[in-house]
Design a protein around this motif. Structure first.
Motif, short mmCIF file in Angstrom:
data_model
loop_
_atom_site.label_atom_id
_atom_site.label_comp_id
_atom_site.label_asym_id
_atom_site.label_seq_id
_atom_site.Cartn_x
_atom_site.Cartn_y
_atom_site.Cartn_z
N SER A 129 0.84 -1.21 0.00
CA SER A 129 0.00 0.00 0.00
C SER A 129 0.87 1.26 0.00
O SER A 129 0.56 2.25 -0.69
N TYR A 130 1.93 1.22 0.78
CA TYR A 130 2.82 2.39 0.85
C TYR A 130 3.46 2.67 -0.51
O TYR A 130 3.51 3.83 -0.97
N SER A 154 -1.58 4.22 4.47
CA SER A 154 -1.13 2.83 4.25
C SER A 154 -1.38 1.97 5.49
O SER A 154 -1.80 0.82 5.39
#
Length: 438
Positions: A129-130, A154
């Motif tokens: 996600s990051y 995130s």
């Protein structure tokens, strides 16, 4: 109708033969989830192929195989979670990850393994996600969030994809274990109640048997002595009627008195039995243990309270003398009150012993001895050999007299001895503890 533990054990699982599934609905659910997961991973494989340059068919095939692993979630939840972690960089298997974590948390897998795999999933999801979010932010020049934006979003995304399924799985697993524990406890209580019911039935049967034995013993003691004396007096009446009418009249009066006494005692005992029948009348089938106990208690209380006493032994001896028996009565110590059951038992022992003399040793001289000691009362009835002159009255014997005496005495913690003497007679001895003085 609620199924009992025995019914559940006899019935077994709903379905067998579907590998590790126990129910058809479990098969349908897992196969359906696996199909949806495989379709999801196949669609995501197309995007993955575009991002990496892999051939689309190969990426789709990889997605189908990876997503279909969800069908193994009940048997190997660890493998399902590991596959979902492995496909996280390719942004595949979101449904597989959520369902796999739920199944892992709800299963019997050791908690440390659940924590490790959950942490790995959380970290993997956070990293992907990051990276993706950072790429999106860098690509959009018009959007300029703060430094905190990418890591916070995130983190929330990774927690949203991990925590709910794990917590819900932990709740379902705990609830499942609680229900299983309650079911086992219910089965255990059911078995215990069944065992208690069996024991109660055995105790009820034992109480009924004991009550029948006691009533039979009381009937024997009441009837045998009175009727034996009546038979002896009737024989004497028949012998003396032509020679001594006056004595015949006295004997006839004695027979009538004894018959009335026997009828009175029998009527009292039958009254006790009728009161017991009234107590158990509502239970027409199986007689409860409590009802049997009430009957026994009422019957025993009435018989003991209204029964004979030691002071009436002299009257008993006088009746035997009037029937023609030579009886000597000797008393040692001072007569004092005893517990009702002790006095009644002592009286019945002397009564039955005299009855046996009338039956088996007609015309024999008899000695009745009573001794009042410190903490006990002793009695002995001994007869010599029959004189051979007095005619046998022909009284029947059931062989239960000595048995009944022994049961009475031993039931009060006393000592009972009976047997022939060296002189050719018979001796009955009993010692009863003083229940009041103890």
């Amino acid at each position: 109708m609620t199924a009992t533990g025995a019914d559940r054990e006899a019935a077994g699982p709903t379905t067998r033969g579907y590998w590790w599934w126990e129910r058809r609905r479990g098969v349908a659910l897992d196969v359906g989830l696996a199909l949806v997961s495989a379709l999801e991973c196949a669609l995501e494989g197309v995007q993955f192929a575009g991002d990496t340059g892999l051939p689309v068919p190969l990426a789709v095939l990889f997605g189908l195989i990876a997503g279909s692993v969800l069908v193994l979630r009940r048997r190997w939840p660890i493998a399902v979670v590991l596959v979902s972690i492995a496909t996280t960089p390719a942004e595949m298997g979101f449904l597989m990850g959520i369902v796999g974590l739920y199944t892992l948390a709800a299963s019997e897998v050791p908690r440390r393994i659940t924590v490790v795999l959950t942490g790995m999933t959380l970290v993997g999801t956070f990293i992907v996600s990051y990276v993706r979010l950072r790429q999106s932010v860098d690509a959009d020049v018009d959007f300029g969030p703060g430094v905190w934006y990418v890591p916070v979003v995130s983190l929330f995304m990774s927690l949203g994809l991990t925590a709910p399924s794990v917590l819900f799985g932990l709740y379902i697993g705990a609830r499942r274990r609680l229900m299983e524990s309650l079911r086992e406890r219910a089965d255990s209580l059911e078995r215990e109640l069944s065992l208690l019911a069996d024991r109660a039935e055995e105790r009820a049967e034992w109480a009924r048997t004991e009550e029948r034995t006691r009533i039979a013993r009381e009937m024997h003691d009441v009837v045998a002595h009175r009727v034996s004396l009546m038979v002896v007096h009737a024989a004497a009446l028949q012998a003396v009627a032509p020679k001594d009418p006056a004595k015949a009249v006295r004997n006839a009066a004695l027979v009538g008195d004894m018959g009335r006494q026997a009828l009175t005692e029998l009527r009292e005992m039958l009254g006790v039995l009728r009161s017991g029948d009234a107590l158990v009348a509502p239970e027409a089938g199986r007689v409860p243990l409590a009802s049997v106990g009430r009957v026994a208690a009422v019957a025993a209380a009435v018989v003991v309270e209204d029964g004979p006493r030691l002071r009436e032994v002299e009257v008993l001896v006088a009746q035997s003398r009037e029937a023609g028996m030579t009886v000597e009565l000797s008393v040692e110590g001072e007569l004092r009150p005893y517990a009702p059951e002790v006095e009644q038992t002592a009286y019945r022992v002397v009564q039955e012993a005299l009855t046996n003399v009338h039956k088996h040793a007609a015309g024999a001289k008899t000695w009745v001895r009573l001794a009042h000691r410190g903490a006990e009362v002793a009695m002995q009835v001994e007869n010599g050999p029959t004189d051979g002159v007095t005619a046998d009255a022909g009284l029947p014997s059931g062989g239960n007299g000595l048995v009944g005496m022994r049961e009475r005495v031993l039931g009060l913690g006393g000592v009972f001895v009976s047997g022939p003497t060296d002189a050719g007679g018979f001796r009955v001895s009993a010692v009863l503890p003083d229940a009041q003085g103890a």
